[in-house]
Design an enzyme around this catalytic site. Structure first.
Site, short mmCIF file in Angstrom:
data_model
loop_
_atom_site.label_atom_id
_atom_site.label_comp_id
_atom_site.label_asym_id
_atom_site.label_seq_id
_atom_site.Cartn_x
_atom_site.Cartn_y
_atom_site.Cartn_z
N SER A 174 0.83 -1.20 0.00
CA SER A 174 0.00 0.00 0.00
C SER A 174 0.87 1.26 0.00
O SER A 174 1.71 1.43 -0.88
CB SER A 174 -0.96 -0.04 1.19
OG SER A 174 -1.97 0.95 1.06
N ASP A 202 -5.45 -3.54 -2.53
CA ASP A 202 -4.41 -3.36 -1.52
C ASP A 202 -3.98 -4.69 -0.89
O ASP A 202 -4.79 -5.45 -0.38
CB ASP A 202 -4.99 -2.44 -0.45
CG ASP A 202 -3.97 -1.92 0.53
OD1 ASP A 202 -3.00 -2.63 0.83
OD2 ASP A 202 -4.17 -0.80 1.03
#
Length: 301
Positions: A49, A175
């Site tokens: 991320s 993510d």
């Protein structure tokens, strides 16, 4: 790569949205103390991320200084996480659609990463993503995936409920924090299980309790947002426990409690950015000796 590099010096950077400012500032302090770029001192960078975005910036053919990365969080964060009234209404605050349009995020990534491909990274990079199409965890690797850094960074940062998934070829990616908010374990494996240093940088621990009386009657709607934080935070803690046992002193985790700043992934207000900066300064001061030890290992040999 496992086993191919003797005594690997690896860097791992957690996910955490705007809280990525904390590891960016820690890395800026390491570069200040050593006088060298991170990419010139490590053999491998793993990121999830926001940590994946930092990894890409550090590994550009012309590596971006960590101090500049920290500046970008402050400059671009408020635009990326701007809560527009129309979007808040249409998404029901993220309950029926993603909370943010990814346009500002992609524009920022394109502005700073340009046309660089992941396979052009100056140091091996591993980015954690999850493939919804295949229902499988996936690692995007600089040595294997000739995808644009912009697309790879966008995919690893596409947190469910915050941004829509990213279509990359036949893959539908989100993510990697859903399974590896702390990607240190992948750096450990890539280092052949015997790293000289595995420097793991957190983005701050959650401190807001979820009391029994509050959660006892929650259903899907109430759990929709908190469960993401629980999964992310619990996953990071699990990896930390495992690596302390597996890697011993080679594993150096720099993490802090978010007692002053918000633990929200998307609080890019001026007040919270300042609080995150102060938290990073406290972490650096409290762990100065450990940072010195990391710097000594990173610059040796």
């Amino acid at each position: 790569m496992p086993g191919s590099l003797a005594r690997v010096k690896a860097l791992s950077i957690d996910g955490g949205g705007i809280r990525g400012l904390i590891p960016a500032l820690v890395l800026a302090e390491i570069e200040r103390r050593t006088g060298r770029s991170v990419a010139s001192m490590v053999d491998l960078i793993a990121g999830t991320s926001t940590g994946g975005i930092i990894a890409c910036a550090l590994a550009l053919p012309d590596p971006m200084p960590a101090s500049r990365i920290a500046e970008i969080y402050v400059q671009d964060g408020p635009r990326i996480f701007e809560r527009k009234l129309a979007k808040e209404i249409s998404s029901a605050a993220g309950y029926i659609d993603e909370r943010y349009d990814a346009k500002a995020l992609v524009e920022s990534l394109r502005s700073h990463l340009g046309d660089t491909r992941l396979d052009q990274a100056t140091v091996p990079v591993i980015l954690a993503v999850y493939d919804l199409q295949a229902r499988a965890a996936l690692l995007l690797r600089s040595g294997r995936d000739a995808v644009a850094m912009v697309d790879a960074a966008h995919a690893t940062a596409a947190a469910p409920t915050y941004f829509e998934p990213v279509r990359l070829g036949a893959r539908t990616l989100v993510d990697g924090g859903v399974f590896a908010v702390n990607p240190s374990v992948f750096a450990y494996v890539e280092a052949g299980g015997e790293p000289e240093l595995l420097l793991s940088l957190g983005t701050g621990e959650h401190t807001r309790p979820l009391p029994y009386e509050t959660v006892r009657d929650w259903g899907k709607l109430e759990w929709a947002e908190p469960i993401i934080d629980v999964v992310f935070d619990g996953g990071a803690d699990a990896v930390d426990i495992q690596l302390r046992a597996l890697a011993g002193d080679a594993y150096l985790r720099l993490q802090t409690r978010l007692d002053e700043p918000s633990d929200d992934l998307d609080d890019a207000s001026a007040g919270n950015l300042a609080a995150l900066h102060r938290e990073a300064e406290r972490l650096i001061a409290a762990r100065s000796a450990d940072i010195d030890r990391a710097c000594a290992i990173l610059t040796a040999g």
